[in-house]
Design a protein around this motif. Structure first.
Motif, PDB file in Angstrom:
ATOM      1  N   GLN A  68       7.987   1.409 -10.906  1.00 36.78           N
ATOM      2  CA  GLN A  68       8.623   2.396 -11.780  1.00 36.78           C
ATOM      3  C   GLN A  68       9.439   1.742 -12.888  1.00 36.78           C
ATOM      4  O   GLN A  68       9.705   2.378 -13.909  1.00 36.78           O
ATOM      5  N   SER A  69       9.832   0.485 -12.687  1.00 36.54           N
ATOM      6  CA  SER A  69      10.620  -0.200 -13.709  1.00 36.54           C
ATOM      7  C   SER A  69       9.793  -0.590 -14.928  1.00 36.54           C
ATOM      8  O   SER A  69      10.351  -0.909 -15.982  1.00 36.54           O
ATOM      9  N   ILE A  70       8.467  -0.579 -14.783  1.00 33.90           N
ATOM     10  CA  ILE A  70       7.593  -0.905 -15.915  1.00 33.90           C
ATOM     11  C   ILE A  70       7.538   0.290 -16.863  1.00 33.90           C
ATOM     12  O   ILE A  70       7.348   1.432 -16.437  1.00 33.90           O
ATOM     13  N   ASP A  71       7.680   0.023 -18.150  1.00 33.78           N
ATOM     14  CA  ASP A  71       7.703   1.085 -19.150  1.00 33.78           C
ATOM     15  C   ASP A  71       6.423   1.929 -19.079  1.00 33.78           C
ATOM     16  O   ASP A  71       5.321   1.386 -18.941  1.00 33.78           O
ATOM     17  N   VAL A  72       6.583   3.237 -19.158  1.00 31.70           N
ATOM     18  CA  VAL A  72       5.425   4.138 -19.070  1.00 31.70           C
ATOM     19  C   VAL A  72       4.445   3.900 -20.205  1.00 31.70           C
ATOM     20  O   VAL A  72       3.255   4.240 -20.107  1.00 31.70           O
ATOM     21  N   GLY A  73       4.927   3.309 -21.285  1.00 28.95           N
ATOM     22  CA  GLY A  73       4.041   3.017 -22.403  1.00 28.95           C
ATOM     23  C   GLY A  73       2.944   2.031 -22.033  1.00 28.95           C
ATOM     24  O   GLY A  73       1.864   2.046 -22.646  1.00 28.95           O
ATOM     25  N   MET A  77      11.007  -1.113   4.147  1.00 27.22           N
ATOM     26  CA  MET A  77      11.907  -1.705   3.156  1.00 27.22           C
ATOM     27  C   MET A  77      11.135  -2.170   1.918  1.00 27.22           C
ATOM     28  O   MET A  77      11.546  -1.919   0.775  1.00 27.22           O
ATOM     29  N   LEU A  78      10.024  -2.842   2.136  1.00 25.07           N
ATOM     30  CA  LEU A  78       9.241  -3.370   1.013  1.00 25.07           C
ATOM     31  C   LEU A  78       8.596  -2.250   0.202  1.00 25.07           C
ATOM     32  O   LEU A  78       8.426  -2.381  -1.016  1.00 25.07           O
ATOM     33  N   ALA A  79       8.217  -1.168   0.869  1.00 31.82           N
ATOM     34  CA  ALA A  79       7.599  -0.046   0.161  1.00 31.82           C
ATOM     35  C   ALA A  79       8.534   0.488  -0.924  1.00 31.82           C
ATOM     36  O   ALA A  79       8.106   0.795  -2.044  1.00 31.82           O
ATOM     37  N   GLU A  80       9.822   0.570  -0.603  1.00 34.40           N
ATOM     38  CA  GLU A  80      10.790   1.055  -1.584  1.00 34.40           C
ATOM     39  C   GLU A  80      11.005   0.034  -2.709  1.00 34.40           C
ATOM     40  O   GLU A  80      11.166   0.402  -3.870  1.00 34.40           O
ATOM     41  N   ILE A  81      11.018  -1.253  -2.343  1.00 34.92           N
ATOM     42  CA  ILE A  81      11.157  -2.296  -3.363  1.00 34.92           C
ATOM     43  C   ILE A  81       9.981  -2.250  -4.331  1.00 34.92           C
ATOM     44  O   ILE A  81      10.153  -2.335  -5.554  1.00 34.92           O
ATOM     45  N   ILE A  82       8.781  -2.106  -3.779  1.00 32.83           N
ATOM     46  CA  ILE A  82       7.573  -2.117  -4.609  1.00 32.83           C
ATOM     47  C   ILE A  82       7.480  -0.849  -5.452  1.00 32.83           C
ATOM     48  O   ILE A  82       7.125  -0.902  -6.643  1.00 32.83           O
ATOM     49  N   VAL A  98       0.838  -1.209   0.000  1.00 34.57           N
ATOM     50  CA  VAL A  98       0.000   0.000   0.000  1.00 34.57           C
ATOM     51  C   VAL A  98       0.870   1.254   0.000  1.00 34.57           C
ATOM     52  O   VAL A  98       0.652   2.185  -0.788  1.00 34.57           O
ATOM     53  N   LEU A  99       1.882   1.266   0.864  1.00 35.82           N
ATOM     54  CA  LEU A  99       2.756   2.441   0.944  1.00 35.82           C
ATOM     55  C   LEU A  99       3.544   2.641  -0.351  1.00 35.82           C
ATOM     56  O   LEU A  99       3.713   3.773  -0.822  1.00 35.82           O
ATOM     57  N   GLY A 100       4.028   1.542  -0.930  1.00 35.45           N
ATOM     58  CA  GLY A 100       4.779   1.641  -2.180  1.00 35.45           C
ATOM     59  C   GLY A 100       3.930   2.170  -3.312  1.00 35.45           C
ATOM     60  O   GLY A 100       4.394   2.995  -4.119  1.00 35.45           O
ATOM     61  N   ILE A 101       2.681   1.721  -3.386  1.00 40.22           N
ATOM     62  CA  ILE A 101       1.770   2.184  -4.441  1.00 40.22           C
ATOM     63  C   ILE A 101       1.449   3.660  -4.253  1.00 40.22           C
ATOM     64  O   ILE A 101       1.408   4.431  -5.219  1.00 40.22           O
ATOM     65  N   ILE A 102       1.213   4.063  -3.001  1.00 39.53           N
ATOM     66  CA  ILE A 102       0.912   5.473  -2.733  1.00 39.53           C
ATOM     67  C   ILE A 102       2.096   6.357  -3.117  1.00 39.53           C
ATOM     68  O   ILE A 102       1.927   7.424  -3.706  1.00 39.53           O
ATOM     69  N   ARG A 103       3.309   5.900  -2.818  1.00 40.45           N
ATOM     70  CA  ARG A 103       4.489   6.675  -3.191  1.00 40.45           C
ATOM     71  C   ARG A 103       4.621   6.777  -4.706  1.00 40.45           C
ATOM     72  O   ARG A 103       4.996   7.812  -5.242  1.00 40.45           O
ATOM     73  N   TYR A 104       4.289   5.689  -5.392  1.00 40.75           N
ATOM     74  CA  TYR A 104       4.374   5.702  -6.855  1.00 40.75           C
ATOM     75  C   TYR A 104       3.345   6.660  -7.461  1.00 40.75           C
ATOM     76  O   TYR A 104       3.641   7.349  -8.444  1.00 40.75           O
ATOM     77  N   MET A 105       2.164   6.700  -6.867  1.00 42.66           N
ATOM     78  CA  MET A 105       1.088   7.526  -7.405  1.00 42.66           C
ATOM     79  C   MET A 105       1.344   9.020  -7.214  1.00 42.66           C
ATOM     80  O   MET A 105       0.701   9.848  -7.847  1.00 42.66           O
ATOM     81  N   GLN A 110       2.733  -7.119 -13.718  1.00 46.66           N
ATOM     82  CA  GLN A 110       4.080  -7.172 -14.293  1.00 46.66           C
ATOM     83  C   GLN A 110       5.138  -6.801 -13.261  1.00 46.66           C
ATOM     84  O   GLN A 110       6.214  -7.413 -13.194  1.00 46.66           O
ATOM     85  N   ALA A 111       4.828  -5.809 -12.439  1.00 47.59           N
ATOM     86  CA  ALA A 111       5.799  -5.343 -11.446  1.00 47.59           C
ATOM     87  C   ALA A 111       6.066  -6.407 -10.392  1.00 47.59           C
ATOM     88  O   ALA A 111       7.223  -6.674 -10.042  1.00 47.59           O
ATOM     89  N   PHE A 112       5.018  -7.034  -9.879  1.00 49.22           N
ATOM     90  CA  PHE A 112       5.195  -8.043  -8.838  1.00 49.22           C
ATOM     91  C   PHE A 112       5.970  -9.254  -9.347  1.00 49.22           C
ATOM     92  O   PHE A 112       6.703  -9.886  -8.597  1.00 49.22           O
TER      93      PHE A 112
END
Length: 218
Positions: free
Chosen positions: A114-119, A104-109, A40-47, A142-144
Protein backbone atom coordinates in the motif's frame (compact mmCIF):
# COMPACT_ATOMS: atom_id res chain seq x y z
CA UNK A 1 35.84 -18.04 38.11
CA UNK A 2 36.00 -21.76 38.79
CA UNK A 3 32.25 -22.03 38.24
CA UNK A 4 32.65 -20.43 34.81
CA UNK A 5 35.45 -22.81 33.85
CA UNK A 6 33.47 -25.84 34.95
CA UNK A 7 30.24 -24.56 33.38
CA UNK A 8 31.96 -24.15 30.03
CA UNK A 9 33.31 -27.67 29.90
CA UNK A 10 33.28 -29.32 26.49
CA UNK A 11 30.37 -31.58 27.48
CA UNK A 12 28.22 -28.61 28.48
CA UNK A 13 29.21 -26.54 25.45
CA UNK A 14 28.43 -29.42 23.12
CA UNK A 15 25.06 -29.85 24.81
CA UNK A 16 24.36 -26.13 24.36
CA UNK A 17 25.33 -26.29 20.69
CA UNK A 18 22.95 -29.20 20.19
CA UNK A 19 20.19 -27.00 21.56
CA UNK A 20 21.35 -24.13 19.35
CA UNK A 21 21.07 -26.38 16.30
CA UNK A 22 17.43 -27.17 17.17
CA UNK A 23 16.76 -23.43 17.60
CA UNK A 24 18.27 -22.67 14.19
CA UNK A 25 16.48 -25.61 12.54
CA UNK A 26 13.05 -24.69 13.89
CA UNK A 27 13.58 -20.99 13.19
CA UNK A 28 14.82 -21.53 9.64
CA UNK A 29 11.86 -23.69 8.62
CA UNK A 30 9.42 -21.30 10.31
CA UNK A 31 11.02 -18.32 8.54
CA UNK A 32 10.64 -19.90 5.09
CA UNK A 33 7.08 -21.10 5.65
CA UNK A 34 5.89 -17.90 7.31
CA UNK A 35 7.40 -15.76 4.56
CA UNK A 36 5.59 -17.75 1.85
CA UNK A 37 2.26 -17.90 3.68
CA UNK A 38 2.51 -14.32 4.95
CA UNK A 39 3.25 -13.02 1.45
CA UNK A 40 0.21 -14.79 0.00
CA UNK A 41 -2.06 -13.58 2.79
CA UNK A 42 -0.72 -10.02 2.57
CA UNK A 43 -1.27 -9.89 -1.19
CA UNK A 44 -4.80 -11.27 -0.86
CA UNK A 45 -5.61 -8.64 1.76
CA UNK A 46 -4.23 -5.92 -0.50
CA UNK A 47 -6.27 -7.14 -3.47
CA UNK A 48 -9.48 -6.80 -1.42
CA UNK A 49 -11.15 -9.87 -2.86
CA UNK A 50 -14.80 -9.79 -1.85
CA UNK A 51 -15.43 -11.68 1.43
CA UNK A 52 -12.11 -13.59 1.16
CA UNK A 53 -9.93 -10.62 2.12
CA UNK A 54 -12.31 -9.70 4.93
CA UNK A 55 -12.32 -13.21 6.39
CA UNK A 56 -8.54 -13.51 6.15
CA UNK A 57 -8.13 -10.09 7.75
CA UNK A 58 -10.41 -11.14 10.63
CA UNK A 59 -8.39 -14.34 11.23
CA UNK A 60 -5.09 -12.44 11.05
CA UNK A 61 -6.31 -9.90 13.60
CA UNK A 62 -7.26 -12.71 15.98
CA UNK A 63 -3.88 -14.44 15.66
CA UNK A 64 -1.90 -11.20 16.03
CA UNK A 65 -3.67 -10.46 19.29
CA UNK A 66 -3.08 -13.87 20.84
CA UNK A 67 0.02 -14.63 22.93
CA UNK A 68 2.46 -16.82 21.03
CA UNK A 69 2.82 -18.94 24.15
CA UNK A 70 -0.88 -19.79 23.98
CA UNK A 71 -0.60 -20.82 20.32
CA UNK A 72 2.38 -23.07 21.08
CA UNK A 73 0.52 -24.60 24.01
CA UNK A 74 -2.57 -25.25 21.87
CA UNK A 75 -0.62 -26.84 19.00
CA UNK A 76 0.99 -29.35 21.35
CA UNK A 77 -1.75 -30.01 23.89
CA UNK A 78 -4.94 -28.75 22.26
CA UNK A 79 -4.78 -30.39 18.85
CA UNK A 80 -4.64 -33.99 20.20
CA UNK A 81 -7.56 -33.52 22.59
CA UNK A 82 -9.68 -31.38 20.21
CA UNK A 83 -8.98 -32.78 16.74
CA UNK A 84 -7.00 -35.94 17.42
CA UNK A 85 -3.94 -34.49 15.67
CA UNK A 86 -0.74 -35.21 17.58
CA UNK A 87 2.47 -33.33 16.78
CA UNK A 88 5.90 -33.86 18.29
CA UNK A 89 7.59 -30.93 20.00
CA UNK A 90 9.49 -29.84 16.89
CA UNK A 91 6.41 -30.02 14.68
CA UNK A 92 4.23 -28.17 17.18
CA UNK A 93 6.82 -25.41 17.58
CA UNK A 94 7.21 -24.98 13.81
CA UNK A 95 3.45 -24.86 13.20
CA UNK A 96 2.86 -22.39 16.04
CA UNK A 97 5.71 -20.07 15.00
CA UNK A 98 4.67 -20.25 11.35
CA UNK A 99 1.05 -19.36 12.11
CA UNK A 100 1.97 -16.46 14.38
CA UNK A 101 4.70 -15.03 12.15
CA UNK A 102 2.60 -15.44 8.99
CA UNK A 103 -0.04 -13.17 10.53
CA UNK A 104 2.61 -10.60 11.46
CA UNK A 105 4.27 -10.70 8.04
CA UNK A 106 0.93 -10.49 6.23
CA UNK A 107 0.33 -7.07 7.77
CA UNK A 108 3.89 -5.93 7.00
CA UNK A 109 3.53 -7.00 3.38
CA UNK A 110 0.06 -5.49 2.96
CA UNK A 111 1.28 -2.18 4.36
CA UNK A 112 4.41 -2.34 2.19
CA UNK A 113 2.37 -2.80 -0.98
CA UNK A 114 0.00 0.00 0.00
CA UNK A 115 2.97 2.32 0.46
CA UNK A 116 3.65 2.21 -3.29
CA UNK A 117 2.07 5.15 -5.11
CA UNK A 118 -1.16 4.21 -6.88
CA UNK A 119 0.21 5.89 -9.97
CA UNK A 120 2.58 2.94 -10.41
CA UNK A 121 -0.34 0.56 -10.84
CA UNK A 122 -2.17 2.96 -13.14
CA UNK A 123 0.94 3.42 -15.31
CA UNK A 124 1.47 -0.33 -15.55
CA UNK A 125 -2.16 -0.94 -16.47
CA UNK A 126 -2.06 1.81 -19.11
CA UNK A 127 0.89 0.02 -20.73
CA UNK A 128 -1.21 -3.08 -21.30
CA UNK A 129 -0.39 -5.17 -18.21
CA UNK A 130 -3.15 -7.01 -16.42
CA UNK A 131 -3.77 -6.31 -12.74
CA UNK A 132 -1.84 -9.42 -11.64
CA UNK A 133 1.03 -8.75 -14.07
CA UNK A 134 1.32 -5.17 -12.83
CA UNK A 135 1.26 -6.40 -9.23
CA UNK A 136 3.93 -9.04 -9.86
CA UNK A 137 6.30 -7.13 -12.13
CA UNK A 138 5.91 -3.53 -10.94
CA UNK A 139 4.42 -3.22 -7.46
CA UNK A 140 5.85 -6.20 -5.55
CA UNK A 141 9.54 -5.63 -6.49
CA UNK A 142 9.35 -2.06 -5.19
CA UNK A 143 7.36 -3.06 -2.11
CA UNK A 144 9.67 -5.89 -1.07
CA UNK A 145 12.66 -3.60 -1.35
CA UNK A 146 11.07 -1.29 1.20
CA UNK A 147 9.97 -4.18 3.40
CA UNK A 148 13.36 -5.83 3.89
CA UNK A 149 14.18 -4.14 7.25
CA UNK A 150 10.80 -4.83 8.97
CA UNK A 151 10.66 -8.38 7.59
CA UNK A 152 14.15 -9.23 8.85
CA UNK A 153 13.30 -7.57 12.17
CA UNK A 154 10.32 -9.90 12.43
CA UNK A 155 12.57 -12.88 11.68
CA UNK A 156 14.90 -11.77 14.49
CA UNK A 157 11.89 -11.76 16.81
CA UNK A 158 11.00 -15.24 15.60
CA UNK A 159 14.43 -16.59 16.57
CA UNK A 160 14.09 -15.14 20.06
CA UNK A 161 10.47 -16.27 20.38
CA UNK A 162 11.49 -19.86 19.66
CA UNK A 163 12.68 -20.00 23.27
CA UNK A 164 9.02 -19.97 24.34
CA UNK A 165 8.73 -23.52 23.04
CA UNK A 166 10.55 -24.57 26.21
CA UNK A 167 7.05 -24.90 27.67
CA UNK A 168 6.47 -28.00 25.53
CA UNK A 169 10.01 -29.30 26.24
CA UNK A 170 11.41 -28.49 22.80
CA UNK A 171 15.13 -29.41 23.11
CA UNK A 172 16.32 -25.98 21.98
CA UNK A 173 18.95 -23.65 23.42
CA UNK A 174 16.95 -22.40 26.41
CA UNK A 175 15.81 -25.89 27.39
CA UNK A 176 19.32 -27.35 27.22
CA UNK A 177 20.63 -24.44 29.27
CA UNK A 178 18.00 -25.08 31.93
CA UNK A 179 19.05 -28.71 32.13
CA UNK A 180 22.69 -27.73 32.67
CA UNK A 181 22.12 -25.23 35.45
CA UNK A 182 19.39 -27.43 36.90
CA UNK A 183 22.12 -29.94 37.75
CA UNK A 184 24.28 -27.24 39.34
CA UNK A 185 22.78 -23.87 40.27
CA UNK A 186 26.28 -22.32 40.23
CA UNK A 187 26.15 -22.65 36.44
CA UNK A 188 23.08 -20.40 36.10
CA UNK A 189 24.91 -17.11 35.40
CA UNK A 190 27.45 -18.71 33.01
CA UNK A 191 24.57 -20.33 31.09
CA UNK A 192 22.68 -17.04 30.88
CA UNK A 193 25.80 -15.36 29.52
CA UNK A 194 26.33 -18.18 27.00
CA UNK A 195 22.69 -18.01 25.83
CA UNK A 196 22.85 -14.23 25.51
CA UNK A 197 26.02 -14.50 23.42
CA UNK A 198 24.58 -17.16 21.10
CA UNK A 199 21.27 -15.35 20.58
CA UNK A 200 23.17 -12.11 19.97
CA UNK A 201 25.35 -13.73 17.31
CA UNK A 202 22.36 -15.12 15.40
CA UNK A 203 20.32 -11.92 15.61
CA UNK A 204 23.32 -9.72 14.80
CA UNK A 205 24.07 -11.75 11.67
CA UNK A 206 20.44 -11.41 10.57
CA UNK A 207 20.51 -7.65 11.11
CA UNK A 208 23.72 -7.37 9.11
CA UNK A 209 22.12 -9.43 6.36
CA UNK A 210 19.20 -6.99 6.38
CA UNK A 211 21.54 -4.02 5.94
CA UNK A 212 23.41 -5.78 3.13
CA UNK A 213 20.21 -6.67 1.29
CA UNK A 214 18.83 -3.16 1.68
CA UNK A 215 22.09 -1.72 0.32
CA UNK A 216 22.11 -4.09 -2.65
CA UNK A 217 18.47 -3.43 -3.49
CA UNK A 218 18.95 0.33 -3.28
Amino acid sequence: MQNFIQAYSWINLRFLLEGLWVTIYVSAISVVLSFIIGSVLGIIRYMKIKYVSMIIGFIIDIIRNLPLLLIIFFMYFGLPSTFGIRLNTVGAAIVALTIFESAMLAEIIRSGIQSIDVGQMEAARSNGLTYLQALWHVILPQAFRNMVPPIVSQFVSLVKDSSLATIILLPELMYHSQIIYGQNTNYMIPMFIAMAALYFIICFLLSQLSKHLAKQLN
